[in-house]
Scaffold this active site. Structure first.
Site, mmCIF file in Angstrom:
data_model
loop_
_atom_site.group_PDB
_atom_site.id
_atom_site.type_symbol
_atom_site.label_atom_id
_atom_site.label_comp_id
_atom_site.label_asym_id
_atom_site.label_seq_id
_atom_site.Cartn_x
_atom_site.Cartn_y
_atom_site.Cartn_z
ATOM 1 N N CYS A 137 11.281 26.490 -57.613
ATOM 2 C CA CYS A 137 9.873 26.610 -58.001
ATOM 3 C C CYS A 137 8.999 25.839 -56.995
ATOM 4 O O CYS A 137 8.929 26.212 -55.832
ATOM 5 C CB CYS A 137 9.727 26.117 -59.439
ATOM 6 S SG CYS A 137 8.071 26.144 -60.129
ATOM 7 N N ASP A 191 8.937 37.767 -62.396
ATOM 8 C CA ASP A 191 8.393 36.428 -62.215
ATOM 9 C C ASP A 191 6.871 36.490 -62.292
ATOM 10 O O ASP A 191 6.220 37.113 -61.446
ATOM 11 C CB ASP A 191 8.833 35.879 -60.855
ATOM 12 C CG ASP A 191 8.551 34.396 -60.697
ATOM 13 O OD1 ASP A 191 7.584 33.910 -61.318
ATOM 14 O OD2 ASP A 191 9.288 33.736 -59.943
ATOM 15 N N HIS A 193 11.016 33.675 -63.944
ATOM 16 C CA HIS A 193 10.912 32.410 -63.226
ATOM 17 C C HIS A 193 11.740 31.331 -63.934
ATOM 18 O O HIS A 193 11.629 31.150 -65.139
ATOM 19 C CB HIS A 193 9.441 31.996 -63.191
ATOM 20 C CG HIS A 193 9.152 30.900 -62.221
ATOM 21 N ND1 HIS A 193 8.970 31.128 -60.877
ATOM 22 C CD2 HIS A 193 9.003 29.565 -62.396
ATOM 23 C CE1 HIS A 193 8.717 29.983 -60.274
ATOM 24 N NE2 HIS A 193 8.736 29.012 -61.170
#
Length: 250
Positions: free
Chosen positions: A137, A184, A217
């Site tokens: 991330c 995502d 994600h």
């Protein structure tokens, strides 16, 4: 209904994953110059190390330490430094309307001072001769950045992270694997396509981009895969790809 930040969406799925998550870790905390870090030493020291860069939830997140320990078990000294340098990580219960301002104070591309300190520690204290980097991330953005900045890094794995604020997103110094999720909310597929195009046109080193279908994600560094059993094959494959990439190039 108040709009939800795309950064918040993964947390809706992470509720059961984080609830009651207890993972003490196999490593220990150390002081590295002006920052703290979590270090796991491999029983068989082969002179190889991997820097693991945190997501927005900070260097103490159990999921990230779990991944560092997993990597260490494959022959690497791993280190998870506090790249927020003592600043508070984002909280899952935080007010997402304030997130953009919070993020401005934690620029994933302004970590060179800390990164240099970590490199010195690995070379001097851990006798590392070959070093790679993995990030998740926010840390994935940082990996993209350092792989364009530090030629000494043998390999990098950027997991759902991408530099968005620059035209120069392709001048990688060494082999880099990018792992993305199809669904995502933070990184639209258009940005993955742009990166793919730029690398194909300009990149002079080995690279690979993998997008995992149906995933969201955060999927790679979830610890409690049994919350979403259908995702487990994708999680296992992504982790295997990550380790294989490090093994090939470090």
């Amino acid at each position: 209904m108040e709009a939800i930040s795309p950064w918040a969406l993964p947390l809706l799925a992470l509720g059961c994953l984080m609830a009651g998550l207890e993972y003490g870790g196999m490593g220990h905390e150390v002081q590295v110059e002006h920052i703290k870090a979590y270090v796991t030493r491999c029983p068989v020291d082969a002179g190889k190390a991997v820097i693991v860069i945190q997501d927005i939830f900070g260097w103490q997140l159990p999921n990230t330490r779990y991944m560092a320990d997993l990597i260490s078990g494959n022959g690497y000294t791993t280190i998870v430094p506090d790249f927020f340098v003592g600043q508070e990580p984002w909280s899952p219960t935080g007010d997402w309307s304030t997130f953009p301002e919070w993020l401005k104070t934690r620029n994933a591309r302004k970590i060179n001072k800390e990164f240099d300190a970590v490199l010195r520690y690995l070379k001097q204290q851990c006798h590392a001769q070959k070093i790679g980097v993995v990030g998740f991330c926010w840390g994935g953005i940082a990996v993209h950045h350092v792989m364009m900045t530090y030629p000494e890094l043998r390999a990098g794995v950027s997991v759902y992270g991408i530099v968005k604020d620059s035209e120069d997103i392709y001048s990688l110094k060494n082999p880099t694997l990018f792992i993305f999720a199809e669904n995502d909310a933070v990184i639209p597929l258009e940005q993955v396509s742009l990166l793919t195009q730029k690398l194909k046109e300009h990149c002079k080193v080995e690279y690979q981009i993998k997008t995992f279908s149906g995933q969201t994600h955060g999927f790679v560094h979830r610890k409690r895969e049994d919350c979403l059993p259908a995702d487990k094959p994708y999680i296992d494959e992504a982790r295997r790809n990550l380790i294989e990439w490090l093994n090939k190039y470090i």
